[in-house]
Every structure is written in C-alpha cells, then in structure tokens.
Design an enzyme around this catalytic site. Structure first.
Site, mmCIF file in Angstrom:
data_model
loop_
_atom_site.group_PDB
_atom_site.id
_atom_site.type_symbol
_atom_site.label_atom_id
_atom_site.label_comp_id
_atom_site.label_asym_id
_atom_site.label_seq_id
_atom_site.Cartn_x
_atom_site.Cartn_y
_atom_site.Cartn_z
ATOM 1 N N LYS A 1 -32.769 -95.991 54.747
ATOM 2 C CA LYS A 1 -32.158 -94.919 55.519
ATOM 3 C C LYS A 1 -32.383 -93.560 54.861
ATOM 4 C CE LYS A 1 -27.552 -93.816 57.386
ATOM 5 N NZ LYS A 1 -26.126 -94.192 57.290
ATOM 6 N N ARG B 1 -20.427 -99.757 56.261
ATOM 7 C CA ARG B 1 -20.487 -100.546 55.020
ATOM 8 C C ARG B 1 -19.222 -101.380 54.814
ATOM 9 N NH1 ARG B 1 -25.339 -99.361 53.092
ATOM 10 N NH2 ARG B 1 -26.112 -97.237 53.324
ATOM 11 N N ASP C 1 -23.016 -96.386 47.508
ATOM 12 C CA ASP C 1 -23.033 -97.049 48.812
ATOM 13 C C ASP C 1 -22.806 -98.550 48.712
ATOM 14 O OD1 ASP C 1 -23.352 -94.779 50.333
ATOM 15 O OD2 ASP C 1 -25.538 -94.895 50.363
#
Length: 431
Positions: free
Chosen positions: A23, A388, A316
């Site tokens: 991404k 997420r 992340d």
C-alpha cells in the site's frame, strides 16, 4: 459485508502468493509520477479503495492514467488546479503526502476523506509545512480535514521532528523538492524510508545518514523533472503479517509468504515474532527500488516479549502482534507507541477493548499496553472502522472462533483478505 464470522482452524501449511501489493509503495508510485515529465510504468499496483483514490487524485491533477494490467501514468506539464475536491477516502498517507506535494504547486486544492479520516489529526503535517511558507487551513485551525492548500513558494529548512513518522517525513521531503535551497529533515529514529529510496531511484538528490541524535535526510531542490518510474510493486509485508501471525498461533502450522518487500523498516514485526519463539526465515531474491523476497513462518510455542524500540517500523503490525501476545506464555509489554492513538482508530483503546472481550487480561497505558497471555475466547467484536483491527481479530478467531462487525473497511487495504482466509478456515459473511 457488515460482519464476518470465522470458525477455529486446523493445522495448515500454505503458500500465499496473492498477498495484496504494498500500500505504501503504491501510494508513492502514483504520486511521484507527477514529478517526472515522461510516462511512468507501474506493475502490480494495489487495487484497493485507498490507493485507487490516490490514482483518481493524480488524474484530477492533470495526469493521464491508462489502467489495464499495467498502469501507465503520463504526467501533465505542470500540476493542474482541479475543479473539485480531492477525496482521499480513508487514507491518512494520501492526505498527508498530498499536503507536501501540493504545498509548492501553483493552485488551490481541497483535500477531504471519509468520516474517519476527517477526524484524524493533520496538524503534525500542516504545522511544519506552514513553518516553511505553506498555506494550509482546515477545521480546528488546520488540524482536521477538509484541508485547503494554496500552493506557492516554499523556504528551505532545517526541521527536527519529535516523532519518527514516515508520513511527516515524506510530506516534508516532497515540499523540500520545491523549496528555494537545500533542506534538512531530522527524526529521532529511522522511520519507513520508501520515499527516499523511490525518489533517489528517480534521480532526486537525497542523502540520508544516521547521526548522533537520530536520522537525518538532506534534500536538494529539483532542477529538472525526475526520471519516470518503471516499477513492480512488491507484496505488502504489513498485509502478509496477518497470515504470519496465523501460522505462529495455530499449532503445527506453516506459511510461505511470497514476493514481499524485505525493506528493514518493514519487517520488524516478523523479527519480534522470531524473538517470541516462532520460526521465521527471510529469503531475499532481488533488490531494485526495494529488497524483495519470501518470508517463511512456522508455529512454535510463543513467549511474552517487550516492544519499546523501532516502534515506527512496526506501527501498522502492532494490532496483529497483540494477538500473538495474547496467546504467548507470560506477559508482553508495548511502550513508546502513542502514535497508535492517531491511526484509523485509537488502536491502543480498540486493541485493549477487544482483547478484554476475548477474556484476555490487558492493562492500558497512554503509550501502549501490557498483555497477560492466556486463552483467547470466542467473542463478538467491533472493527471501529479500522481495517487492521478487523483483520487482526479475524486471525484471532482461527483459535477460538470470532464474529467481527463493520468489516467493509478491510477493502481499503486488502480486498482479497477474506478469500485467502478461506484457505485456512470456514468463513461466513453477513449483512
């Protein structure tokens, strides 16, 4: 899909070569094509909502985009002032980097996004950009979108950031390329360096070094357009990490994750899994813009771990890592991770809330949490609009079964996540 229910999985041994393209690199490839005067060729571009929104913005800024199996972006002679707002969707990366890219361009630009993005803090980018002459305004004195950017002349700078943030650094680097002299950007530790690597590969004069009190980047303004990109986007190690955790927590399981970027700033979470006891192997194959290779993860009994360093390298992955911590023997502690509070959700609060619903003992800190490993119970949990969080708790369901609500957000980064998950366990999708 408004909810997904998953059943416990049996031991598995799978090779996954359809992990979503990266991404971060997809966003940058589309944006940075505007810095050239010739067509850029991008293979394996992420076809997800966030990155497709970035591609649409690039078009609104005057580029011609041919989107078939390979994306070709022909930049305009100069960035065009659009006749409509620029919608970043759910992407904080998109909004923050476009602030830096557009701050030095001629024209007036309005950046907006979905209801979640419009409530995320933007002052961390807007304030340093304003300090070098950028004209950026928005709600709450420029801290919340929609953001209005009127591009113009920018001053060179020596800026020291108090946080290690790839988004802030990238925005400032993009602004520095249009400044009136050499600029220096310093951060306390090295954050993800995709921008520096890609821009150097296009011919930008960007130097970086580890210095006594952190990491410094020196940027020379552009004297001519950059060379076009000719890039194949590698698979996203942050997306792949959900399945690394799956193999690490389901006894006797193994996964081979193919063609990922092995950039050191992107594989820290795998090294934490390794420290916890999982068997992790890195197999490098090539290195052009980014080092690329495979990662093999095998189950082994996990033990608790402390995570307080290189947080910018695994920000992340911490929600998924918290699932491994929840089943590890002993206590795990995450510290210095206050940045989690300003992601798609407050990821400290949402991780803590959902783990407690699963019967796990968790102590919340302002900058992290402490997890006492135990048995993950089955529960119904919310995603809080955060892709997420949704994917992390579906992976948790491989042990206990789980229902996760508000799962449409998964499409923002990993459209085929559920399809891959179905190779491992039985999944039900409901309205």
């Amino acid at each position: 899909m408004s909810f997904i229910a998953i059943k416990p999985a049996k031991a598995f041994d799978v090779t996954i070569d359809e992990i979503a393209p990266d991404k971060s690199i997809s966003h940058r490839a589309a944006m940075f094509s505007l810095l050239s005067d010739r067509p850029s060729t991008i293979r394996n571009f992420l076809q997800a909502e966030d990155t497709l929104n970035t591609l649409k913005i690039v078009q609104k800024l005057g580029a011609k985009v041919e989107s078939k199996s390979v994306i070709v972006i022909t930049p305009p002679e100069k960035i065009k002032e659009p006749d409509d707002v620029l919608d970043c969707g759910n992407s904080g990366t998109g909004m923050r980097l476009f602030c830096g890219l557009l701050a030095g361009a001629d024209g007036f630009f309005v950046l907006t996004g979905d209801r979640y993005l419009r409530n995320r803090p933007m002052a961390r980018v807007a304030e340093p950009l304003r300090s070098i002459g950028a004209k950026i305004d928005g709600r709450e004195e420029g801290n919340k979108a929609p953001l209005a950017v009127r591009g113009g002349k920018l001053r060179s700078f020596g800026y020291t950031s108090s946080i290690a943030s790839a988004q802030v650094k990238s925005a400032m680097i993009l602004a520095a390329l249009r400044a009136d002299g050499e600029s220096r950007y310093k951060e306390p530790t090295l954050s993800r360096d995709h921008s520096e690597r890609m821009l150097r590969g296009m011919g930008a004069k960007i130097e970086s070094d580890v210095v006594e009190d952190g990491y410094e980047v020196r940027i020379t303004p552009l004297e001519a357009p950059l060379a076009p990109l000719d890039i194949t986007i590698p698979a996203d190690p942050s997306s792949a990490f959900f399945f690394a955790v799956a193999a690490a927590i389901v006894p006797k399981s193994r996964v081979v994750l193919k063609n990922l970027t092995l950039n050191p700033t992107r594989i820290e979470a795998y090294k934490v899994l390794q420290r916890m006891g999982a068997k992790v192997e890195f197999v490098e194959k090539e290195n052009v813009y980014e080092p690329i290779g495979d990662i093999v993860v095998e189950w082994a009994p996990l033990k608790g771990v402390e995570v307080s360093e290189n947080i910018a390298w695994l920000i992340d992955e911490l929600p998924a890592l918290s699932i491994a911590m929840a089943v590890a023997e002993g206590e795990s502690v995450v510290r210095n991770a206050k940045e989690l509070r300003v992601k798609e959700s407050d990821r400290i609060a949402t991780v803590v809330h959902n783990l407690r619903k699963c019967g796990i003992e968790v102590e919340e800190f302002e900058d992290g949490y402490k997890i006492k490993g135990g048995r993950l119970g089955s529960a119904e949990v919310e995603s809080f609009g955060d892709h997420r969080i949704a994917m992390s708790f579906l992976i948790a369901g491989l042990l206990s079964g789980m229902i996760v609500h508000d799962t449409e957000c998964i499409a923002t980064s990993f459209p085929n996540f559920v399809e891959i998950l179905q190779k491992i366990s039985e999944v039900e999708i409901g309205d």
